[in-house]
Design an enzyme around this catalytic site. Structure first.
Site, PDB file in Angstrom:
ATOM      1  N   THR A  21       8.151   6.286   3.153  1.00  0.00           N
ATOM      2  CA  THR A  21       7.252   5.228   2.778  1.00  0.00           C
ATOM      3  C   THR A  21       6.237   5.865   1.939  1.00  0.00           C
ATOM      4  OG1 THR A  21       5.911   5.845   4.934  1.00  0.00           O
ATOM      5  CG2 THR A  21       7.640   4.199   5.420  1.00  0.00           C
ATOM      6  N   ASP A  22       5.392   4.780   1.667  1.00  0.00           N
ATOM      7  CA  ASP A  22       4.265   5.033   0.366  1.00  0.00           C
ATOM      8  C   ASP A  22       3.160   5.251   1.342  1.00  0.00           C
ATOM      9  OD1 ASP A  22       3.170   2.464   1.328  1.00  0.00           O
ATOM     10  OD2 ASP A  22       3.843   1.510  -0.688  1.00  0.00           O
ATOM     11  N   ALA A  23       2.012   5.510   0.875  1.00  0.00           N
ATOM     12  CA  ALA A  23       0.640   5.808   1.632  1.00  0.00           C
ATOM     13  C   ALA A  23       0.282   4.780   2.607  1.00  0.00           C
ATOM     14  CB  ALA A  23      -0.311   6.138   0.657  1.00  0.00           C
ATOM     15  N   GLY A  24       0.911   3.605   2.222  1.00  0.00           N
ATOM     16  CA  GLY A  24       0.498   2.330   3.091  1.00  0.00           C
ATOM     17  C   GLY A  24       1.764   2.208   4.441  1.00  0.00           C
ATOM     18  N   ILE A  26       4.779   1.374   3.750  1.00  0.00           N
ATOM     19  CA  ILE A  26       5.803   0.515   3.549  1.00  0.00           C
ATOM     20  C   ILE A  26       6.701   1.219   2.739  1.00  0.00           C
ATOM     21  CG2 ILE A  26       6.045  -1.599   1.892  1.00  0.00           C
ATOM     22  CD1 ILE A  26       3.094  -2.328   2.580  1.00  0.00           C
TER      23      ILE A  26
END
Length: 148
Positions: A21-24, A26
């Site tokens: 995932t990314d920082a969000g 997602i």
């Protein structure tokens, strides 16, 4: 030769981990390509052919072209299913149709088509698939192994 069957495509169950995932929280878009690569590899293994074994026989599969469409995000801890369906089988290449779906609601997250070429490991030049491998893909996809 193109697939004409309605059989269920091979599906690999996986989970979205923090590293995907990314920082969000997602799934980062390129990781869907990794999920699909794993499904193709496991499909090959299910047919009785490990990539390490094939490399020892001077054979590699390389992605020739990739097309992906993103529909909805997967998130941290989602369980996902990744399909790998052969829709075209040629002498030295395969075309896969693939999907990534969320397990809980079967929502389509990403779909794509991939042309995978069979090449010599030592030169990366195209080569015909061994007949046993081609026949296994053809049988699994509901195709006749003879002809193009």
């Amino acid at each position: 030769m193109r697939a004409q069957n309605e059989a269920q495509p091979f599906a690999l169950k996986s989970r979205v981990y923090y590293e995907d995932t990314d920082a969000g929280g997602i799934v980062y878009y390129v990781n869907y390509l990794k999920f699909m690569e794993r499904a193709r590899t496991e499909r090959l293994r299910m047919l009785g052919f490990a990539q390490s074994q094939l490399a020892g026989e001077n054979l590699l599969f390389v992605v020739h072209s990739a097309e992906a469409r993103y529909h909805a995000p997967a998130r941290l801890d989602d369980e996902i299913f990744i399909t790998a369906e052969v829709i075209e089988l040629n002498r030295a290449s395969l075309r896969f149709r693939q999907q990534v779906r969320r397990a809980t609601d079967e929502a389509l997250l990403c779909e794509g088509q991939f042309v995978v070429a069979c090449v010599r490991a030592d030169s990366l030049k195209p080569r015909a698939m061994p007949e046993a491998l081609r026949a296994a893909f053809a049988h699994d996809a509901g195709l006749s192994p003879a002809g193009e």
